[in-house]
Structure formats: C-alpha cells, structure tokens
Design a protein around this motif. Structure first.
Motif, short mmCIF file in Angstrom:
data_model
loop_
_atom_site.label_atom_id
_atom_site.label_comp_id
_atom_site.label_asym_id
_atom_site.label_seq_id
_atom_site.Cartn_x
_atom_site.Cartn_y
_atom_site.Cartn_z
N VAL A 60 -4.02 -2.17 -1.07
CA VAL A 60 -2.55 -2.18 -1.15
C VAL A 60 -2.09 -1.44 -2.41
CG1 VAL A 60 -0.51 -3.65 -1.38
CG2 VAL A 60 -2.33 -4.28 0.21
N TYR A 61 -2.72 -1.74 -3.54
CA TYR A 61 -2.34 -1.10 -4.81
C TYR A 61 -2.51 0.42 -4.74
CZ TYR A 61 -2.52 0.21 -9.74
OH TYR A 61 -2.30 0.81 -10.96
N THR A 62 -3.65 0.86 -4.22
CA THR A 62 -3.91 2.30 -4.12
C THR A 62 -2.90 2.99 -3.21
OG1 THR A 62 -6.27 1.91 -4.50
CG2 THR A 62 -5.65 4.02 -3.52
N SER A 63 -2.57 2.35 -2.10
CA SER A 63 -1.60 2.96 -1.18
C SER A 63 -0.24 3.09 -1.83
CB SER A 63 -1.50 2.13 0.11
OG SER A 63 -1.03 0.82 -0.15
N TRP A 64 0.13 2.15 -2.70
CA TRP A 64 1.40 2.26 -3.43
C TRP A 64 1.33 3.38 -4.47
CZ3 TRP A 64 6.25 0.40 -3.05
CH2 TRP A 64 7.10 0.58 -4.14
N GLN A 65 0.22 3.47 -5.18
CA GLN A 65 0.08 4.51 -6.22
C GLN A 65 0.13 5.91 -5.61
OE1 GLN A 65 0.77 2.26 -8.58
NE2 GLN A 65 -0.59 3.37 -9.98
N ILE A 66 -0.45 6.07 -4.43
CA ILE A 66 -0.40 7.38 -3.76
C ILE A 66 1.04 7.78 -3.49
CG2 ILE A 66 -0.92 8.55 -1.58
CD1 ILE A 66 -3.58 7.00 -1.54
N LEU A 67 1.86 6.80 -3.09
CA LEU A 67 3.27 7.07 -2.81
C LEU A 67 4.01 7.56 -4.05
CD1 LEU A 67 5.78 6.83 -0.95
CD2 LEU A 67 5.90 4.42 -1.61
N GLN A 68 3.58 7.10 -5.23
CA GLN A 68 4.30 7.44 -6.47
C GLN A 68 3.89 8.78 -7.07
OE1 GLN A 68 6.72 5.19 -6.99
NE2 GLN A 68 5.77 4.13 -5.25
N LEU A 69 2.88 9.44 -6.51
CA LEU A 69 2.37 10.67 -7.10
C LEU A 69 3.44 11.75 -7.24
CD1 LEU A 69 -1.14 11.01 -5.38
CD2 LEU A 69 -0.67 10.57 -7.80
N LYS A 70 4.38 11.78 -6.30
CA LYS A 70 5.41 12.83 -6.33
C LYS A 70 6.37 12.64 -7.49
CE LYS A 70 8.40 10.32 -3.10
NZ LYS A 70 9.12 10.36 -1.82
N GLN A 71 6.44 11.41 -8.06
CA GLN A 71 7.38 11.16 -9.16
C GLN A 71 6.75 11.41 -10.52
OE1 GLN A 71 8.95 7.21 -8.73
NE2 GLN A 71 9.78 7.57 -6.69
N HIS A 72 5.61 10.80 -10.78
CA HIS A 72 4.93 10.97 -12.07
C HIS A 72 3.45 11.22 -11.79
CE1 HIS A 72 8.58 9.51 -13.99
NE2 HIS A 72 8.55 8.46 -13.19
N PHE A 73 3.15 12.46 -11.44
CA PHE A 73 1.83 12.78 -10.93
C PHE A 73 0.72 12.40 -11.89
CE2 PHE A 73 -1.83 15.53 -10.31
CZ PHE A 73 -2.08 15.35 -8.96
N LEU A 74 0.82 12.80 -13.17
CA LEU A 74 -0.26 12.57 -14.12
C LEU A 74 -0.52 11.08 -14.33
CD1 LEU A 74 0.34 15.33 -16.84
CD2 LEU A 74 -1.47 15.21 -15.12
N HIS A 75 0.55 10.30 -14.46
CA HIS A 75 0.40 8.86 -14.72
C HIS A 75 -0.29 8.17 -13.54
CE1 HIS A 75 1.30 4.76 -15.92
NE2 HIS A 75 1.80 4.55 -14.71
N TYR A 76 0.21 8.41 -12.34
CA TYR A 76 -0.32 7.71 -11.18
C TYR A 76 -1.66 8.28 -10.73
CZ TYR A 76 4.01 5.13 -10.93
OH TYR A 76 5.05 4.30 -11.24
N ALA A 77 -1.87 9.58 -10.95
CA ALA A 77 -3.18 10.16 -10.63
C ALA A 77 -4.25 9.59 -11.55
CB ALA A 77 -3.13 11.68 -10.77
N SER A 78 -3.90 9.36 -12.81
CA SER A 78 -4.87 8.80 -13.75
C SER A 78 -5.25 7.37 -13.37
CB SER A 78 -4.32 8.84 -15.18
OG SER A 78 -3.16 8.04 -15.29
N THR A 79 -4.27 6.59 -12.89
CA THR A 79 -4.61 5.22 -12.47
C THR A 79 -5.50 5.24 -11.23
OG1 THR A 79 -2.58 5.02 -11.15
CG2 THR A 79 -2.48 4.27 -13.44
N LEU A 80 -5.25 6.18 -10.33
CA LEU A 80 -6.10 6.29 -9.14
C LEU A 80 -7.53 6.69 -9.53
CD1 LEU A 80 -3.66 8.05 -6.64
CD2 LEU A 80 -4.58 5.73 -6.46
N LEU A 81 -7.65 7.59 -10.49
CA LEU A 81 -8.98 7.99 -10.96
C LEU A 81 -9.69 6.82 -11.63
CD1 LEU A 81 -8.27 11.58 -12.37
CD2 LEU A 81 -9.66 10.98 -10.37
N LEU A 82 -8.93 6.02 -12.37
CA LEU A 82 -9.52 4.85 -13.02
C LEU A 82 -10.03 3.86 -11.98
CD1 LEU A 82 -10.12 3.21 -15.57
CD2 LEU A 82 -7.78 2.28 -15.42
#
Length: 511
Positions: A181-203
């Motif tokens: 669930v968390y990952t699916s939400w973070q993917i949705l946010q990539l268009k707003q703050h790509f670096l921040h949310y991409a880094s959390t997905l990588l983590l």
C-alpha cells in the motif's frame, strides 16, 4: 446553486468514478492470479489512490461508498466460488446463493471503505502514504479477528509473487500489505516531488533486498520421504454411504502400497466418525505402520459424545505412528456456517445441504505431530486443516508456544466444495505465505488440488494437477529455528501502524 444541466453532469461524473473504482477492484482481484500478481497489483492500487485523492471535498458518506464499491469489485470476483459451494454443491436457491456472496463481499469490503477514508480525513503530506498503509494494516488485522475472522483475499498473499515476500519472515503478511500500500501511494506522488519520493522507493527496495539475505531456520537431519495422496472425489459423494466406502477403500489401499516415511491423505479422507469405521480398518493400518516404520496421517470425523460443548463431532486429523499411540488433532478455527452455526443462523444452514455443519472446536494449543524415524531423531509437524492456514498469527503462536520444536507444516484440505474456481490457487498462496513467515517447508494434501510440497521460502517444489487422482512422492528437508515473526507475531507491525496513526491524528489536530 447548480442548474439542471450541471447537476446531471455532476451525477454522471460521480457514476463514472464509482464505475472506475468497481472495475479497478475487479482488476486488482484478477491480478492476484497472475504469475507476478504482487507486482501488478501495486500500480493498479496507485490508480485507486489517484482517483480517490482527486475528488475534492466530497462528503465522508460518499467517500465511504466509493471505498465500498472498490471493495465490492475486489471481493465479488475473489469470492465468487462461494456460489459453487452454496448452489452447485449445497443446492441452495440461486438468488439466495448470490445474495449470500454479495452480503459477505459487502461485509469484508467495509474494512476497505474504512481504510480508504484516511485519504479524505488526513491532510496531504509526506505522512499520507504511511497513514494509509497503517490504517490498512489495522483494518486487515481486524478483518481477521472480528466475528471469528475472514482475512481471505488480502494483499499479503499476492506478495508471494511480488516484491515484498522477503519481509514476511520478519514482520509477517501484514507488513507485506503495509509495504504494498505504501509503495503504491509513493508511486502516485512521483509526479509532484520526484527526487523525494523516488529516494523513499529506493530505500524500500534496498531494505527489501537486505531482508532477503538472511534466513532464520536451517536444515536438520536427513530429508524425509513423503507421499501425498489426492483422491479427487466429488463433494456430492463424500458423505454418501457408497462414496464413504469408495474413499476408505482407495485411501487405505493407496497408503498400504507406499514405502514412504510419511504418508498423508486429505481432510475427511475417511468421511465417517472414527469410532464407527469398518471393523479392523484402523488396526490393519496400525500394523502396516508398525511393520514398515511409516507414519500415516489422514482426515476423519472425530466423535466425542461427552464433549462439554454439546457438539460431539469434530474435524480431525488422525495419525497412526510406528509403535506409538495414535495422534489426534481437532480443527480449532472453524468455518462459520460450514463447520459451526453462529447463533440465530440455523435457518441459513438449513437452506443448503451441509452434513455435520456444527463441529466441536479443538484446543488452541494442541501438540505437534511427532514423525518417528528409524535410526534418526523424530521430526515435528504443525498440523492445520483447510481454512486454518489463513490465520498466520494463530499458526505463529502455536509454533512459539509449543513444547516441541516445529520442523515442517502440514495442511490437510478438501476444496471439492468450490469446483473449478480460483479457490485452490488462493489457498496455495496462503500456504506459501505461511512457509515464508515461519521459514518452514510445507506439505499440502488435498482431495481435488492443489496438492503440493513447498520449500521454506514458500516456493512450490512439486505439485499435482488439479482434479486428478494421483499421488505425489517427494523428499522433504526438515528445518529448525524460529523466524522473528514466529517469535513476535503481529505485535511489531501493529505497534508501528498504531503509533503512526496516533502521530497522524496529533499532527492533524495541531495543524
């Protein structure tokens, strides 16, 4: 005030939103059946959150209904096989059967509705994904506990074919749900703050990778030779006298033709009370066990006329062991309506034909099966019957509190009730998740399928085709040790989720 044209347009838009969420629920349920279903579900969930988060300030009631429609699409498709058991097998009226499936789907969809409300209730922030995942975990936990629990078709079991399987030995299936669930939400946010949310997905990806590097159980002793028997008897004949005799003949003959150390037949293989079986049957099987040093395990109907509950029958696994007393395990977590009748619902059970539908409940902490071996230390197996392997927390508790170690899992099942549906594949994934959580191999002996041998990582090592009468011979390595999930159960992930929700509520009030 809206004019007539604007009102009609608004209603049309709302109808499209309801339809979209219903279709997404269907697609997510269908995705679970794909080879990489756990991966496919995540972007589909992102679409659900996108649609819900772009609705503006609609009323809580409408938001709740949207979540309910999403859940209905998901569960009606995922649980439609109940219609087969009620109508095709049980002979219930088609309309009443459809209504029963719809009502159960509506009930379990309520938990999805409550979880979806977090998107509307909490202010959008970097915490939103954590809060959504947390409330989803709490909702899923409650779905598995209230009214005896029905946690079937959670997102967790799809993760056996998804990115978060390696988390199960640490924090269990609920943690897999949290990350999906968390990952699916973070993917949705990539268009707003790509670096921040991409880094959390990588983590998250890095943590998941690290988790896969450790194992908490290790092989013990020599591999065990096993034979699993799949009788493939239709449900319509299982409790008929002529059907009972055919099953007894088939399973007893097949067991005595095997030279395996452990021979297993499925749930209700002998669909008759243990003390009323043909004279000499159990004695001859015991002699076979003594002579060949084979351990036999099979399903029977237990009977205890002096049961304190007033219910004299039980769903039992009976073990006949070389030169030892018989082993008995009575099913503890019973299926509502199928194995026990909730107060006030006898009218419903009377509407369809279910023999022995009010079983006695076995104890919560029953002993493991001791598998005796020639010139070797015994192995110990935790037994579950059918529906019981849905409840990971209960199995972990049994393993944790058992006086003996647990070296493998054994599940006896009869899914002939559900015909040619996705129910056997769904339960197989649940068994895979239990192996992942406990780090133990599993043996599944079923009537119509899916009979299988699972490794400690949940992978299917061998299996039989469904709806065939056959035996599966294999060598299975026993394991020793306990995973963090077995030691701690659901406590860590529930604590994390509840603390995050408390933090979110405090932050909401503050701002």
């Amino acid at each position: 005030m809206l004019d007539s044209h604007s009102s009609k347009k608004l209603l049309s838009n709302h109808a499209l939103v309801f339809l979209m969420l219903f279709i997404l629920g269907i697609l997510i349920a269908l995705a679970a059946e794909l080879p990489f279903g756990g991966w496919v579900q995540i972007p589909l969930l992102s679409l659900v959150w996108w649609r819900l988060s772009t609705l503006g300030t609609i009323t809580l009631k409408k938001y709740f209904l949207l979540g309910l429609v999403f859940g209905l699409g998901y569960f009606v498709v995922g649980l439609w096989w109940l219609y087969i058991s009620l109508h095709d097998v049980g002979g219930m009226n088609p309309l009443l059967s459809c209504m029963a499936v719809f009502l159960l789907s509506s009930y379990v969809a309520l938990y999805f509705s409550v979880a979806c409300l977090s998107i509307r209730l909490f202010k959008t922030s970097y915490l939103s994904g954590l809060l959504l995942a947390s409330i989803w975990v709490v909702s899923e936990y409650l779905r598995g506990e209230l009214f005896t629990g029905f946690p079937w078709m959670g997102f967790a079991e799809s993760q056996v074919n998804g990115p978060f399987a390696s988390i199960a030995p640490y924090l269990g299936g609920l943690a897999c749900t949290f990350l999906a669930v968390y990952t699916s939400w973070q993917i949705l946010q990539l268009k707003q703050h790509f670096l921040h949310y991409a880094s959390t997905l990588l983590l998250v990806a890095f943590i998941t990778f690290l988790a896969s590097l450790w194992s908490f159980t290790k092989p013990i002793g020599e591999p065990l030779t096993v034979e699993l028997i799949q009788g493939n008897f239709p449900q319509s004949m299982i409790f008929r006298p002529e059907g009972v005799l055919r099953q007894i003949q088939f399973y007893s003959t097949t067991m005595t033709q095997s030279d395996a150390e452990l021979i297993i037949a499925p749930e209700t293989a002998f669909s008759w009370p243990e003390n009323d079986l043909p004279i000499g049957l159990l004695e001859s099987l015991q002699h076979f066990s003594n002579d060949t040093n084979s351990n036999l395990l099979f399903g029977v109907i237990g009977r205890d006329p002096s049961s304190p509950s007033g219910r004299e029958f039980s769903n039992r696994a009976l073990g006949l062991l070389p030169s030892a007393d018989p082993y008995r395990y009575d099913k503890n977590h019973l299926v509502p309506f199928g194995e026990f009748i909730p107060p006030g619902f006898h009218w419903f059970v009377n509407a369809f034909s279910v023999p022995l539908s009010d079983f006695a409940r076995g104890g919560a902490e029953q002993a493991n099966l001791m598998i005796r071996r020639k010139n070797q230390d015994p192995l110990y197996a935790a037994i579950t019957i059918c529906y019981e392997d849905v409840f990971g927390g209960e199995l972990a508790s049994r393993i944790r509190n058992n006086a003996e170690p647990t070296n493998l899992l054994i599940n006896l099942t009869n899914l002939a009730w559900f015909g040619k549906s996705q129910a056997p594949a769904q339960q197989l994934r649940l068994s895979q998740l239990r192996s992942l959580e406990t780090g133990l191999p599993a043996l599944r002996a079923t009537n119509t399928g899916i009979t299988a041998v699972l490794g400690p990582n949940g992978k299917v090592l061998a299996s039989l085709p469904e709806f065939t009468q056959a035996t599966l011979s294999a060598k299975v390595q026993g394991y020793s040790g306990k995973t963090p999930y077995v030691i701690w159960g659901n406590f860590p992930i529930l604590s994390i989720s509840c603390l995050l929700l408390i933090w979110g509520i405090i932050r909401q009030r503050r701002f």
